[in-house]
Design a protein around this motif. Structure first.
Motif, PDB file in Angstrom:
ATOM      1  N   TYR A  58       2.845  11.373 -12.330  1.00  0.00           N
ATOM      2  CA  TYR A  58       3.229  11.546 -10.935  1.00  0.00           C
ATOM      3  C   TYR A  58       4.743  11.425 -10.820  1.00  0.00           C
ATOM      4  O   TYR A  58       5.359  10.562 -11.425  1.00  0.00           O
TER       5      TYR A  58
ATOM      6  N   VAL B 230       6.338   6.153  -3.731  1.00  0.00           N
ATOM      7  CA  VAL B 230       5.239   6.291  -2.786  1.00  0.00           C
ATOM      8  C   VAL B 230       4.312   7.408  -3.236  1.00  0.00           C
ATOM      9  O   VAL B 230       4.757   8.490  -3.613  1.00  0.00           O
ATOM     10  N   GLY B 231       3.022   7.152  -3.234  1.00  0.00           N
ATOM     11  CA  GLY B 231       2.050   8.132  -3.732  1.00  0.00           C
ATOM     12  C   GLY B 231       1.428   7.676  -5.034  1.00  0.00           C
ATOM     13  O   GLY B 231       0.355   8.146  -5.408  1.00  0.00           O
TER      14      GLY B 231
ATOM     15  N   ALA C 164       0.158   4.781  -5.687  1.00  0.00           N
ATOM     16  CA  ALA C 164      -1.077   4.048  -5.398  1.00  0.00           C
ATOM     17  C   ALA C 164      -2.230   5.014  -5.210  1.00  0.00           C
ATOM     18  O   ALA C 164      -3.359   4.781  -5.654  1.00  0.00           O
ATOM     19  N   MET C 165      -1.965   6.123  -4.543  1.00  0.00           N
ATOM     20  CA  MET C 165      -2.998   7.130  -4.298  1.00  0.00           C
ATOM     21  C   MET C 165      -3.517   7.686  -5.605  1.00  0.00           C
ATOM     22  O   MET C 165      -4.724   7.790  -5.819  1.00  0.00           O
TER      23      MET C 165
ATOM     24  N   MET D 265      -5.547   5.088  -7.529  1.00  0.00           N
ATOM     25  CA  MET D 265      -6.856   4.844  -6.923  1.00  0.00           C
ATOM     26  C   MET D 265      -7.827   5.983  -7.221  1.00  0.00           C
ATOM     27  O   MET D 265      -8.979   5.764  -7.578  1.00  0.00           O
ATOM     28  N   MET D 266      -7.377   7.221  -7.076  1.00  0.00           N
ATOM     29  CA  MET D 266      -8.255   8.370  -7.324  1.00  0.00           C
ATOM     30  C   MET D 266      -8.674   8.404  -8.787  1.00  0.00           C
ATOM     31  O   MET D 266      -9.810   8.722  -9.118  1.00  0.00           O
TER      32      MET D 266
ATOM     33  N   SER E 246       2.078  -2.647   1.080  1.00  0.00           N
ATOM     34  CA  SER E 246       3.306  -1.858   0.999  1.00  0.00           C
ATOM     35  C   SER E 246       4.228  -2.100   2.177  1.00  0.00           C
ATOM     36  O   SER E 246       5.207  -1.390   2.333  1.00  0.00           O
TER      37      SER E 246
ATOM     38  N   HIS F  23       8.593   3.762  -1.256  1.00  0.00           N
ATOM     39  CA  HIS F  23       7.809   3.081  -2.282  1.00  0.00           C
ATOM     40  C   HIS F  23       6.463   2.668  -1.742  1.00  0.00           C
ATOM     41  O   HIS F  23       6.244   2.609  -0.538  1.00  0.00           O
ATOM     42  N   ASP F  24       5.531   2.374  -2.667  1.00  0.00           N
ATOM     43  CA  ASP F  24       4.294   1.743  -2.235  1.00  0.00           C
ATOM     44  C   ASP F  24       3.788   0.806  -3.327  1.00  0.00           C
ATOM     45  O   ASP F  24       4.294   0.801  -4.439  1.00  0.00           O
TER      46      ASP F  24
ATOM     47  N   PRO G 170      -2.439  -1.967  -6.062  1.00  0.00           N
ATOM     48  CA  PRO G 170      -3.108  -3.202  -6.445  1.00  0.00           C
ATOM     49  C   PRO G 170      -3.469  -3.218  -7.929  1.00  0.00           C
ATOM     50  O   PRO G 170      -3.701  -2.175  -8.524  1.00  0.00           O
TER      51      PRO G 170
ATOM     52  N   TYR H 179      -6.417  -1.222  -9.964  1.00  0.00           N
ATOM     53  CA  TYR H 179      -6.422   0.200 -10.297  1.00  0.00           C
ATOM     54  C   TYR H 179      -5.705   0.490 -11.609  1.00  0.00           C
ATOM     55  O   TYR H 179      -5.711   1.612 -12.087  1.00  0.00           O
TER      56      TYR H 179
END
Lengths: 379, 306, 399
Positions: free
Chosen positions: A189, A271-272, A274-275, A278-279, A304, A346-347, A350, A353
């Protein structure tokens, strides 16, 4: 002479204050349209060279401007640039009468540091590095001559860059190579310097793998990585973040970079991230983070919100993917009172993941981050 | 099993000497009770028997003439047995669409419907591989693997204990069932529940393939609420009393204890043969009534028994 | 009264517009399909119901083939078919004897249509509707004989208990059903036209004040839903912009103009912001039979992030989007569209060496959805099979 100097600085300071007031007013009017949730995070005012007092070293001025315009981007790059600039500051430094180097140098560095923070909030790694530098200064032998002391300090900075960043990256890459096999499809990413180095090294070693780069607005940093990998001859696929569910079907591993790692094992990154993590976890795909230990922070963070960075919201208006900007529908959002734009940088991901973290001390589970910090403190 | 039950009940009608309707119903009920009690696992059998009895009750309400009723029932029974095979083909056609090209399927034990489905898929020229669980103690999985290999489908037998190891390679899981209960859960050979839990943890779809005459009016709350669960299942051996008795005998007792305590051969009898899979682990049920979600099963059962 | 020649032209026109994607949006597509089918029923020449059914299936098949991704077309066709069968069934069960007397009326009507371009419906033998194959669940208009209400009973024989044939053969002459069918169709069209209002009226039950609601992309249903709620409640909205289509931008502009406090975030910030969001309300392109959604790309991310934060996901959709098809494959309903918005030709040589993906739709699995708000009220995903059974017939699943 000193009086004149003082008068001049007073004049300059009042001028600077006036300018500051103006920019504050401007900011206030736009701050009203900052999302209430993030109102505790001020948008960086950006570097303004005219506001700087004349104590700021030109090298620092330069990188301040580069940070504010995102010309230098990425935790490692910023850290190395900062330390290099501080090296120059130290080299040009002259201890004033009546005080020692080890006492005065930190106070001399403070305005430089705050200027940099004003241009763009510091990364955690930078904070750690500067703290390390200040520690070295304070434990300096008082009897050393100035020139020797300065030389020693510069050497220490070079050592830090070498040990904790450059060589660390190489060790991380060598560990990471153990986890890339033939036939892998690797997803990454945005753009991480370590992951880039790892992929290039794996390709150089002849491992057959494919890369999928997921990118997101408004920074579109993944494109730089794409160019780099394509030039090296790696077969790549490129997609935006919305397609991550579609694209994860064939992926065997996910490699991510880090901005910082919190003590509770949470990853603080672009940022992104985490997404994506998780996926990937939803589909039982291992998520591997490559992070140098100098980025480990003493802090704990749960979401975040408490600590984050906001970018310029106007960046979201431009909807073109090339360098020529094309304004979209949101042009003129400032005039619409109920419309706000949020441009987070940023994010926080957890720890559940993340499968593993590759550092220069080895592959560790993310719950072992505070252990590493403790070990380093003892050294 | 349920078809056999209905066949035998139809035979009973043929030879029934009952003259009134109530006598007739009584004899049928008695017969179905006998059938249920004779088999250890009576779930699918009760499904078929109950369905037939329900049909008899309804027919008897609509048809006043006793003889005509009997005639009609016998004909219907015959038609049902013929249709049982056709029903499986219908299910197989529906289920084939769930198998994609290049897929890896995991199946459990031996089920005629699942076999038919896989053979049908192969006939549709879909390429896929199959993992079959050995499914002890019946080891019927070996039979499945043999049949599949003969049909030209590559099949590998895996240990029941290796399901977790293999699940990440699998695209979908297919199981048959002895019975489907009111809330959409399954009763099937032991090991199905484990398989469903592992599939859910690995985010793989879990499909049940089952004929509609296996819908049962049971609502188990958990594994131990099943009619097949008896108190001696999974019971712990009573070691104390034996030791006491043995100690009375004498010095040879030690050797005797060693041989008898192990009791290896009989542990199979103390283990369950079927288990219950709750509906939250099941993705979809492929039946001859169409593809159903587990919540749709209850609807069908209500319609039948209302 | 438009003659059958015009009807052919109308059908062709809609087929072409569908193919060229000139009709945009499931709602407009559904409305046009319903209007066209009403024309078919009123104009075409038919005097037996099964002839009409085949005619509708024929036209429906053409429309579905023109735009297979637009599932709403098939849904409307299935609704109409079910409607026709229901009207016939109620007619048959109510007055068995009355139907025979209409045969004289039919002869008179036949003379009106001397036109050569009469739509030649394929010659049909009277179909004895086999109960064994009609294994569908019971219709709302309850039939008096048990054989169609209990599907499993159908296994046990052909159901004709008494000598009287009460089977569902559609070969009775019942031209008089035409006005009933047309009025039912008109009700369907009215339902479609009032769709947004019906859903928006439920808004007050679901939104309380000072809530932070997240939505994805642009949905007219959700827009009306939120605007209706905003009249009485004060809340804020976070809109995910869904690049590269940027539908979120349009939605945000429209909502802020209605006075709702709106924030636009990029897709990457969805997880970050989700911890403060109270609910997710979104629209969808289509709903599948197991409760899964086909919606704009990016929705799967939002729904998964919501599940991880235990945030309820509410989907606002009209019943016309509910399709009886099952997703055998996550991508069976997906489309890859032009990658230009992701990386345009301005990038130069880079384009040749890279695969660029731009999927249009996303599949969201039913476990991620908490509630469906439709024009008939709120339903959980487990109830959808019931809605499908009430509105569609199983033999129409493949048109």
């Amino acid at each position: 002479m000193e009086n004149e100097g003082n008068k001049k600085s007073i004049k300059e300071r009042t001028k600077a204050k006036h300018k500051e007031k103006q920019s504050k007013e401007m900011n206030e009017s736009s701050n009203k349209q900052v999302a209430a949730l993030f109102s505790h995070l001020e948008i960086a005012k950006g570097a303004n060279a005219s506001l700087a007092s004349r104590d700021i070293h030109p090298a620092v001025l330069v990188i301040g401007l580069q940070f504010a315009d995102f010309k230098i981007c990425g935790a490692n790059a910023r850290c190395i640039a900062t330390l290099t600039a501080f090296k120059k500051v130290i080299q040009d430094y002259k201890t004033p009468e009546g005080t020692t180097l080890s006492r005065h140098l930190p106070t001399h560095l403070s305005p430089q540091i705050s200027y940099l923070v004003n241009s763009r909030p510091m990364s955690v790694g930078m904070g750690n590095a500067i703290r390390h530098l200040k520690l070295e200064i304070s434990t300096m032998d008082i009897d050393l001559a100035d020139d020797d002391a300065k030389l020693l300090l510069c050497e220490k900075i070079d050592n830090f860059i070498r040990d904790r960043i450059t060589v660390a990256d190489r060790v991380i890459v060598s560990y990471g190579l153990q986890k890339i096999q033939d036939g892998d499809v690797i997803l990454t990413y945005a753009r991480s310097s370590v992951v880039q180095a790892l992929l290039l090294e794996a390709h150089a070693k002849g491992i057959q793998f494919k890369v999928i780069i997921v990118d997101s607005r408004p920074r579109l940093e993944g494109k730089g990585l794409l160019r780099c990998l394509v030039d090296a001859g790696i077969s790549c696929t490129y997609a935006f973040l919305h397609a991550v569910g579609f694209v994860l079907k064939d992926v065997s591993k996910v490699f991510l970079g880090a901005h910082a790692f919190m003590s509770n094992g949470a990853l603080y990154s672009r940022v992104g991230t985490a997404m994506v993590a998780m996926m990937a976890k939803e589909k039982n795909i291992p998520v591997i983070v490559c992070c140098e230990t100098y980025k480990f922070a003493e802090k704990v963070q749960l979401d975040s919100f408490v600590m984050n960075e906001q970018g310029n919201p106007d960046e979201m208006v431009n909807i073109s993917t090339t360098s020529t900007p094309k304004a979209g529908l949101l042009d003129g959002w400032l005039h619409k009172p109920d419309l706000k734009l949020l441009n987070l940088l940023h994010d926080l991901t957890p720890s559940k993941y993340i499968t593993t973290v590759i550092t220069e001390v080895g592959m560790i589970p993310c719950t072992s981050v505070p252990v590493i910090l403790r070990e380093y403190k003892q050294v | 099993m349920p078809i056999a039950a209905i066949e035998s009940l139809v035979e009973l009608i043929k030879h029934s000497k009952a003259t009134t309707l109530s006598e007739f119903m009584e004899s049928l009920k008695d017969a179905s009770q006998k059938l249920k009690s004779s088999v250890r696992n009576s779930i699918s059998l009760s499904a078929g028997a109950d369905l037939f009895l329900r049909f008899v009750t309804r027919t008897s309400h609509d048809v006043t003439n006793f003889e005509a009723c009997k005639e009609h029932l016998m004909n219907s029974g015959k038609v049902l047995v013929e249709k049982a095979v056709a029903v499986r083909h219908k299910i197989a056609e529906l289920g084939v669409q769930f198998i994609k090209d290049d897929a890896t399927i995991l199946i459990h034990s031996y089920s005629r419907v699942v076999m038919l489905l896989l053979q049908q898929a192969a006939a549709h020229k879909i390429r896929f591989n199959v993992y079959v669980t050995e499914s002890r103690p019946t080891s019927l999985g070996i039979k499945s693997a043999k049949i599949l290999c003969k049909a030209g489908i590559p099949a590998t037998i895996i240990l029941d204990t290796a399901v977790g190891y293999v699940i990440d390679k699998v695209d979908a899981v297919f199981v048959g069932a002895e019975g489907v209960v009111e809330n959409g859960g399954l009763i099937n050979a032991i090991g199905t529940y484990q398989l469903a839990v592992v599939a859910k943890a690995a985010n793989k779809p879990f499909y049940a393939v089952i004929e509609s005459y296996k819908f049962v009016r049971l609502f188990p709350l958990n594994q131990y609420d099943l009619p097949t669960h008896t108190s001696d299942l999974l019971a712990f051996p009573d070691l104390e009393s034996r030791c006491y008795q043995e100690s009375q005998i004498g010095e040879n007792s030690e050797q005797n204890i060693k041989e008898e305590d192990y009791d290896v051969e009989n542990f199979v009898a103390r283990n369950p043969t079927v288990d219950y899979t709750p509906p939250e682990y099941i993705t979809l049920l492929c039946t001859d009534l169409g593809v159903l979600t587990p919540s749709g099963v209850s609807d069908e059962l209500i319609k039948l028994y209302l | 009264m438009t003659g059958p020649r015009d009807l052919n032209a109308q059908i062709e026109s809609l087929v072409n517009r569908l193919r060229r994607r000139q009709v945009v949006g499931s709602w407009s597509v559904s409305l046009e399909t319903a209007l066209l089918l009403r024309q078919v029923v009123s104009v075409a020449r038919w005097n037996q119901v099964n002839v009409l059914i085949n005619l509708v299936k024929d036209v429906g098949g053409k429309l579905v083939m023109a735009q297979p991704r637009e599932l709403a077309v098939g849904n409307i066709v299935r609704r109409v078919l079910r409607l026709i069968r229901d009207v016939y069934n109620s007619e048959v069960s109510n007055s068995n004897t009355n139907l025979t007397s209409t045969s004289e009326e039919v002869e008179d009507d036949d003379k009106d249509y001397e036109d050569d371009n009469v739509i030649k419906s394929p010659p049909q033998k009277s179909k004895t509707y086999d109960l064994q194959s009609y294994s569908g669940p019971g219709s709302i208009i309850s039939s008096s004989f048990f054989s169609s209400s209990a599907s499993m009973i159908n296994l046990l024989g052909d159901g004709s208990v008494s000598g009287k044939e009460a089977s569902l053969d559609y070969d009775r002459k019942c031209y008089n059903l035409k006005p009933t069918i047309i009025s039912e169709l008109q009700e369907l069209i009215n339902e479609l036209e009032n769709m947004y209002v019906n859903i928006a009226d439920q808004a007050m039950e679901h939104i309380h004040s000072n809530e932070i609601i997240m939505t994805v992309g642009k949905s007219r249903t959700v827009e009306m839903f939120l605007k209706t709620a905003a009249k009485k409640r004060k809340f804020s909205i976070v809109v995910a912009e869904t690049s590269p289509k940027y539908l979120g931008h349009e939605m945000a502009l429209s909502l802020s103009q209605a006075g709702i406090d709106t924030t636009v975030i990029s897709d990457s910030a969805i997880f970050a912001v989700m911890s403060r969001v109270n609910k997710v309300i979104m629209g969808t392109h289509a709903v599948l039979a197991n409760g899964g959604l086909i919606s704009v790309s990016g929705t799967q991310m939002v729904a998964t992030a919501a599940k991880h934060h235990s945030t309820p996901v509410v989907v606002c959709t009209g019943l016309y989007k509910l399709s009886p098809l099952y997703p055998y494959d996550e991508d069976s309903f997906n489309d890859l569209v032009a990658p230009d918005p992701v990386m345009s030709f301005d990038e130069g040589e880079l384009i040749d060496k890279v695969t660029i993906l731009n999927p249009y739709y996303d599949y969201v699995s039913p476990e991620l959805v908490s509630l469906f708000i439709t024009n008939t009220g709120g339903h959980p995903p487990s109830y959808l099979y019931r809605l499908i059974n009430e509105n569609y017939d199983p033999e129409d699943t493949v048109i």
